[in-house]
Design a protein around this motif. Structure first.
Motif, mmCIF file in Angstrom:
data_model
loop_
_atom_site.group_PDB
_atom_site.id
_atom_site.type_symbol
_atom_site.label_atom_id
_atom_site.label_comp_id
_atom_site.label_asym_id
_atom_site.label_seq_id
_atom_site.Cartn_x
_atom_site.Cartn_y
_atom_site.Cartn_z
ATOM 1 N N ILE A 71 18.733 -34.058 44.837
ATOM 2 C CA ILE A 71 19.413 -33.328 44.157
ATOM 3 C C ILE A 71 19.656 -31.602 45.094
ATOM 4 C CG2 ILE A 71 18.994 -31.439 42.459
ATOM 5 C CD1 ILE A 71 17.453 -32.366 40.780
ATOM 6 N N ALA A 72 18.601 -31.833 45.991
ATOM 7 C CA ALA A 72 18.542 -30.932 46.771
ATOM 8 C C ALA A 72 19.132 -31.548 47.877
ATOM 9 C CB ALA A 72 16.876 -30.635 47.577
ATOM 10 N N VAL A 130 24.820 -38.104 42.467
ATOM 11 C CA VAL A 130 23.401 -36.989 43.772
ATOM 12 C C VAL A 130 22.458 -38.620 43.558
ATOM 13 C CG1 VAL A 130 21.359 -36.049 43.308
ATOM 14 C CG2 VAL A 130 23.635 -35.253 42.875
ATOM 15 N N ALA A 185 11.613 -35.490 33.324
ATOM 16 C CA ALA A 185 10.886 -36.337 33.855
ATOM 17 C C ALA A 185 11.891 -37.182 34.970
ATOM 18 C CB ALA A 185 9.495 -36.419 33.093
ATOM 19 N N HIS A 188 13.939 -37.598 41.291
ATOM 20 C CA HIS A 188 14.468 -37.557 42.071
ATOM 21 C C HIS A 188 15.115 -35.979 43.005
ATOM 22 C CE1 HIS A 188 14.542 -41.700 41.165
ATOM 23 N NE2 HIS A 188 15.268 -41.347 39.996
ATOM 24 N N GLU A 189 14.672 -34.888 43.402
ATOM 25 C CA GLU A 189 14.136 -33.466 43.064
ATOM 26 C C GLU A 189 14.719 -33.620 44.665
ATOM 27 O OE1 GLU A 189 14.207 -30.100 43.572
ATOM 28 O OE2 GLU A 189 12.781 -30.966 44.913
ATOM 29 N N TYR A 219 21.978 -32.975 48.292
ATOM 30 C CA TYR A 219 23.351 -32.803 47.558
ATOM 31 C C TYR A 219 24.058 -31.624 47.694
ATOM 32 C CZ TYR A 219 27.305 -33.004 44.625
ATOM 33 O OH TYR A 219 28.375 -32.890 44.686
ATOM 34 N N ARG A 279 17.155 -24.250 36.998
ATOM 35 C CA ARG A 279 17.453 -24.517 38.135
ATOM 36 C C ARG A 279 18.037 -24.043 38.651
ATOM 37 N NH1 ARG A 279 15.472 -28.556 41.766
ATOM 38 N NH2 ARG A 279 17.136 -28.869 43.847
ATOM 39 N N THR A 295 14.368 -37.585 36.114
ATOM 40 C CA THR A 295 15.323 -36.890 36.946
ATOM 41 C C THR A 295 14.539 -36.409 38.169
ATOM 42 O OG1 THR A 295 16.713 -36.915 35.781
ATOM 43 C CG2 THR A 295 18.080 -35.779 37.090
ATOM 44 N N LEU A 296 13.485 -35.518 37.912
ATOM 45 C CA LEU A 296 12.837 -34.704 38.801
ATOM 46 C C LEU A 296 12.004 -35.759 39.399
ATOM 47 C CD1 LEU A 296 11.815 -31.590 36.716
ATOM 48 C CD2 LEU A 296 13.428 -31.722 38.367
#
Lengths: 461, 195
Positions: free
Chosen positions: B180-181, A14, B171, B176-177, B183, A51, B173-174
């Motif tokens: 993630i979305a 990612v 926190a 880079h939300e 991907y 999530r 990682t989030l």
């Protein structure tokens, strides 16, 4: 040029940044009652949600009684917590009593959820099992579980690659279990540390999916991050028609993709090991780690004759196991035989044990347990009449669960008892405090139950 | 997670190889629902032996565990790290630490220190000779020191920063939300959904 594990890894990145581990996407997160409660508590505390509940599946396996005994109160609380957490966070859960319930590593491949090229994690070291279908699957701790629940990703440093190539034909009495015990005997309990092992070669290709699952299951016993087998016709035939497998045009698209996963010719590995299958024999562990094994024709080793760095461990193991160097393995008597666990509780394993047991009786004084890996396996086995064969021989025939693999439910050894077990760990006290475990294949476990001492099926004739 | 910069303390010379997580904390302890309270279960079976090193009063209050090769193999149970922390340990020094244990340790501010077997042997000898020997683990510079011993260990930049900063992984990682979305948008359609 890339290996199988590198290809699957690269597809799931990612985010990549210098000086940081890669952030990988997780295609499937499997959850069970033992390692997850603190993770859900953490989510609640920080007011976070799951999530992707649609990529998360829970079941109950470690704690559950596999007969009609009630769970101990503390276990029941953990089982209840799993059900409550699944409800609160919107996760599908197969609880005890559900026809899909079972050991987490048995149900996912069985339902067709485990597919080639996926990343799969679970708070359980035997998650390596799923690599048999060409998935990259590994065990994580509770903090990482919370991270995956909240983000559907996991930050990991890229592992090395290791090829274990098994060529030649496996002798008739040998099973997949003997192949992996043979591999671990060769490379040791830390032989795979830092690496993903890819199992290759004619002997691996010739194995059924169930055999490959057994081999990948025990990758962690060699210290590896994960174990994998490249998808092939055996994989595709296993998956086709299973409930969660792709259907119609999607199946065709998936097949094309899966065929591209195999390691490229000329791809290189950080380490390579070659094993000749034709010289393998049924293995029995004598010690308290899975590398401490000999073939069934062997004797308990003399620690003084072992390499320096393993001598002290061997001495301690023999004391714990109450064994004397030089004793033939076939002279060692057992008190219990356990056929079950995520290593060896699939239909093929039960068939192999039933073939040995058919028309014979468990030696008097021996407690014999057969615990199918899932309620689905149990139903399949009963359709073939395997339950009758085991019961007629004097085995207990149970519901699905981890049972006597790990001493977390009512099925435990008493102190000093010795067990021939198809599970994957022979650590001190693993099957109950003071219990002594010897790892074997299903056929050897079955023959041992009949003979009363370690035996291979041909010894009975 | 609390920030960890330095660990300065006395050590327990366990000095055994292949210490699996079933020994560190036996499975019946895993039935609990909490993250704390595992200290009394640490090495529960071995502790029944009065001669076991953890029962030796000379080493009481040790914060550093000295172990043999392949420490923490087997089960993925983070409870092994929780038990060590609960019993007062802050770091393990061993020639090799198993992968999952290492990950779990780093996420709890417990420092896995891999040094060569000779260095571990020197530390064990020093501590056996004088249990009051102080060992210093400097996380920032990734060094281990004791009288007459100095060694460096591998600690990647990211782990070091997290340990020193006591940072919350989720926190981090989030932040880079969006990645993630993005991907998630391109995942193949055939991948299974459980519900």
């Amino acid at each position: 040029m890339a290996t199988l594990s590198e290809k699957v890894w690269e597809r799931h990145v990612v985010r990549r940044a210098a000086g940081e581990p890669d952030l990988l996407y997780v295609d499937l997160h499997l959850v069970h009652e033992v390692t997850s409660p603190q993770a859900f508590a953490g989510l609640r505390l920080s007011k976070r949600r799951v999530r992707r509940p649609d990529l998360t599946l829970a079941t109950m396996d470690h704690n559950v009684p596999t007969n009609d005994e009630p769970a101990e109160e503390i276990s029941a609380r953990q089982i209840d917590a799993m059900a409550r957490n699944a409800r609160e966070f919107g996760i599908r859960c197969y609880p005890t009593g559900d026809p899909n319930q079972g050991i987490v590593h048995v149900i996912s491949p069985q339902l067709g959820l485990t597919q080639p090229g996926m990343t799969i994690v679970c708070g359980d070291s035997h998650t390596s099992t799923h690599g048999a279908l060409g998935a990259l699957a590994w065990g994580i701790g509770t903090s990482e579980i919370e991270h995956v629940l909240a983000t559907q990703t996991i930050a990991q440093t890229k592992p090395g690659t290791m090829a274990v190539t098994v060529e030649g034909a496996l002798p008739a009495e040998c099973a997949a279990k003997d192949v992996i015990l043979g591999i671990i005997a060769r490379i040791g309990t830390a032989g795979g540390t830092g690496n993903v092992i890819e199992y290759r070669g004619a002997a691996i290709r010739a194995l059924s999916m169930e055999g490959r699952l057994t081999i990948c299951n025990m990758s962690i016993e060699a210290g590896a991050r994960a174990g994998m087998v490249a998808p092939d016709q055996v994989t595709f035939a296993w998956l086709e028609g299973r409930p969660f497998a792709p259907k119609g045009a999607q199946w065709e698209r998936a097949l094309d993709d899966w065929r591209s996963l195999a390691s490229d010719p000329g791809a290189t590995y950080s380490r390579e090991v070659a094993i000749d299958a034709s010289v393998l024999r049924p293995y029995v562990t004598w010690g308290t780690n899975p590398a401490q094994s000999v073939t069934i024709d062997g004797v308990v080793p003399d620690p003084d004759a072992l390499p320096d760095d393993t001598r002290e461990s061997a001495r301690r193991a023999l004391r714990y196991q109450d064994l004397t160097p030089g004793t033939p393995m076939r002279d060692i008597r057992v008190d219990a035989v356990f056929i079950g666990s995520c290593s060896n509780a699939r239909l093929e394993d039960l068939r192999a044990a039933a073939d040995v047991v058919r028309g014979r009786r468990v030696r008097s004084g021996i407690r014999g347990l057969v615990v199918p890996g899932s309620m689905g396996v149990k139903a399949d086995a009963e359709r073939e009449g395997l339950d009758r064969i085991f019961r007629d021989a004097g085995f207990e025939w149970r519901d699905a669960g981890c049972s006597m693999c790990l001493g977390m439910n009512p099925d435990i050894l008493r102190p000093g008892e010795r067990c021939a077990s198809t599970s994957n760990r022979n650590f001190e006290g693993r099957q109950g405090p003071g219990g002594r475990t010897h790892l074997v294949s299903p056929a050897v476990a079955a023959a041992t139950a009949i003979a009363g001492h370690f035996a291979s099926p041909s010894d009975l004739r | 997670m609390e920030p960890v910069r330095n660990i300065v303390g006395r050590a327990l010379p366990l000095a055994r190889a292949d210490v699996d997580t079933d020994q560190i904390i036996p499975s019946h302890w895993l039935k609990r629902l909490e993250r704390t309270g595992y200290g009394p279960g640490l090495f529960e079976a071995w502790r029944k032996d009065p001669a076991f090193v953890l029962n030796d009063p000379r080493y009481r209050g040790a914060t550093v565990l000295l172990a043999g090769a392949n420490f923490g193999g087997g089960s993925s149970r983070e409870h092994a790290v929780w038990a060590l922390l609960d019993a007062g340990f802050r770091a393990v020094i061993a020639p090799r630490v198993a992968d999952i244990f290492r990950n779990n340790a780093l996420r709890n501010g417990f420092v896995p220190v891999e040094v060569d077997a000779d260095t571990v042997a020197s530390l064990v000898a020093a501590v056996r000779l004088d249990p009051a020997t102080t060992i210093t683990i400097d996380v920032e510079h990734a060094t281990v020191q004791a009288p007459g011993v100095r060694a460096t260990f591998a600690l990647d930049e990211f782990s070091r920063t997290r340990l020193i900063g006591g940072l919350d992984d989720i926190a981090l990682t989030l932040r880079h939300e969006q990645d993630i979305a993005a991907y998630e948008e391109k995942r193949p359609e055939w991948l299974p959904r459980v519900r």
